[in-house]
Design an enzyme around this catalytic site. Structure first.
Site, mmCIF file in Angstrom:
data_model
loop_
_atom_site.group_PDB
_atom_site.id
_atom_site.type_symbol
_atom_site.label_atom_id
_atom_site.label_comp_id
_atom_site.label_asym_id
_atom_site.label_seq_id
_atom_site.Cartn_x
_atom_site.Cartn_y
_atom_site.Cartn_z
ATOM 1 N N ASN A 25 -20.302 5.697 11.294
ATOM 2 C CA ASN A 25 -19.997 4.700 11.389
ATOM 3 C C ASN A 25 -19.442 4.993 12.794
ATOM 4 O O ASN A 25 -18.351 4.614 13.344
ATOM 5 C CB ASN A 25 -20.188 3.689 10.680
ATOM 6 N N GLU A 37 -8.761 -3.693 2.567
ATOM 7 C CA GLU A 37 -10.461 -3.834 1.980
ATOM 8 C C GLU A 37 -10.988 -3.628 1.199
ATOM 9 O O GLU A 37 -10.486 -2.561 0.293
ATOM 10 C CB GLU A 37 -10.744 -3.423 3.569
ATOM 11 N N CYS A 76 -13.996 1.815 7.064
ATOM 12 C CA CYS A 76 -12.737 1.879 5.820
ATOM 13 C C CYS A 76 -11.605 1.153 7.096
ATOM 14 O O CYS A 76 -11.684 1.915 7.953
ATOM 15 C CB CYS A 76 -12.065 2.142 4.696
ATOM 16 N N CYS A 108 -1.621 4.450 5.778
ATOM 17 C CA CYS A 108 -2.425 5.709 6.183
ATOM 18 C C CYS A 108 -1.668 6.927 6.648
ATOM 19 O O CYS A 108 -1.631 6.182 7.970
ATOM 20 C CB CYS A 108 -3.623 5.999 5.376
HETATM 21 S S1 SF4 Z 1 -10.561 9.630 6.053
HETATM 22 FE FE1 SF4 Z 1 -8.411 7.443 6.407
HETATM 23 S S2 SF4 Z 1 -7.898 6.816 4.483
HETATM 24 FE FE2 SF4 Z 1 -8.819 8.407 3.882
HETATM 25 S S3 SF4 Z 1 -7.303 9.803 4.531
HETATM 26 FE FE3 SF4 Z 1 -7.674 10.251 5.955
HETATM 27 S S4 SF4 Z 1 -6.313 8.472 7.192
HETATM 28 FE FE4 SF4 Z 1 -6.310 8.499 5.118
#
Ligand code: SF4
Length: 338
Positions: A287, A91, A330, A111
């Site tokens: 969010n 995204e 995200c 991730c």
């Molecule tokens: S906030 Fe989400 S994208 Fe960012 S490091 Fe943590 S798990 Fe990964």
């Protein structure tokens, strides 16, 4: 480079010249400019001879993810779901500010960091993105929405410091005088706090803004929210080293979660930890379309928290809530094509 020699967009002019020793340097320079502008077909490169376009097509491919979905909010925020060449979804979000348009882009598909409030980590890490796939998000977003882009935030899906080689390549390509010419000063990199990565970034001498997702000033809360927490004091030491090496003030992101990390005592602890070093704290409204476990802080608590942190010296802002009705947190859209 994970894209291999066939991925032309991730290549510097020097690398392209090495791949095309028989082609005059000025022609390679023309091809580089087309690649950096986000050409989606070799036929778009109209000032290149047909034979050279055919040679390029033989050598590699263009990185042209397709926009599988684009949602636009009333405030102009646009969220795009890209389908990459191997079918992975990532995204990008276009955010409109008075000072210009910024693209928040993804650096990994998935991730592995496991943050409790984040949809991107559900399913773990699939793969790193290439520098070309990051560039394509910038040029593709500008094209899809029809606006120029003057800033980049590496805060979409993925942990940028877990893919630092490609991220560094991307930032250098972005700044190239024959490319998009976007200074690293217009780039902000957000990390959950990988210590080796922060030290490597400090040594890389790229004048970008380091933004650390802190989200709690104490190890108990931070480890609950971010299981990879190296220890708040270890992380802040790395940030101080970064400031010492680069002279650039570190920003701290703090998502306010009701009754989890938004109490006044935590605000004062945060303020005390950051006192004495140039620091900026960006408070982020949660969010609630996320994983359901958390709720956003009440507005009066946000004000109270901000004032308590600021009383110790750091500058504090509260991020505007952009694109609320399009699930701009995200990782949420990506899961819709899995
Ligand atoms: S906030 Fe989400 S994208 Fe960012 S490091 Fe943590 S798990 Fe990964």
């Amino acid at each position: 480079m994970t894209g291999g020699p066939a991925e032309l967009v991730s290549r510097t002019p020097e690398e392209l010249r090495a791949l095309l020793p028989e082609v005059p340097a000025y022609r390679v320079g023309q091809a580089f400019r087309w690649l950096q502008k986000g050409a989606r077909a070799f036929d778009e490169m109209t000032d290149l001879p047909l034979s050279f376009r055919a040679r390029l097509a033989e050598l590699g491919h263009l990185t042209a993810p397709t926009a599988a979905r684009c949602q636009t909010a009333r405030d102009g925020t646009a969220k795009i779901l890209w389908r990459l060449s191997d079918g992975q979804g990532v995204e990008s979000v276009l955010m409109r500010y008075r000072h210009g348009n910024t693209v928040c882009l993804s650096t990994q598909a998935g991730c592995r960091q496991g943050c409790a409030f984040c949809a991107s980590t559900v399913g773990g890490l699939i793969r790193n993105l290439t520098a070309g796939e990051m560039l394509a998000q910038v040029t593709g977003t500008a094209r899809e929405v029809g606006v120029p882009v003057s800033g980049v935030v590496l805060m979409g899906i993925g942990e940028p410091l877990d893919n630092l080689d490609e991220v560094e390549r991307f930032v250098r390509l972005l700044a190239h005088p024959d490319g998009l010419r976007m200074s690293p000063r217009r780039v902000s990199l957000s990390t959950c706090g990988l210590i080796d990565g922060i030290d490597r970034l400090a040594a890389a001498a790229l004048p970008l803004t380091l933004s650390v997702s802190l989200h709690a000033p104490d190890d108990g809360t931070r480890t609950r929210l971010m299981p990879g927490n190296p220890g708040v004091s270890v992380l802040l030491d790395a940030c101080r080293r970064y400031f010492k090496a680069t002279g650039r003030r570190v920003s701290y992101e703090y998502i306010l979660l009701r009754d989890v990390n938004d109490t006044e005592d935590r605000a004062h602890l945060l303020g005390r930890l950051l006192a004495g070093t140039p620091a900026h704290v960006n408070l982020i409204p949660y969010n609630p379309a996320g994983r359901g476990e958390f709720r956003p802080s009440r507005p009066d608590q946000v004000r109270c928290f901000a004032a308590a942190v600021a009383s110790h010296g750091p500058s504090v802002t509260c991020r505007r809530r952009l694109g609320q009705e399009i699930d701009a947190a995200c990782g949420q859209l990506r899961r819709q094509i899995e």
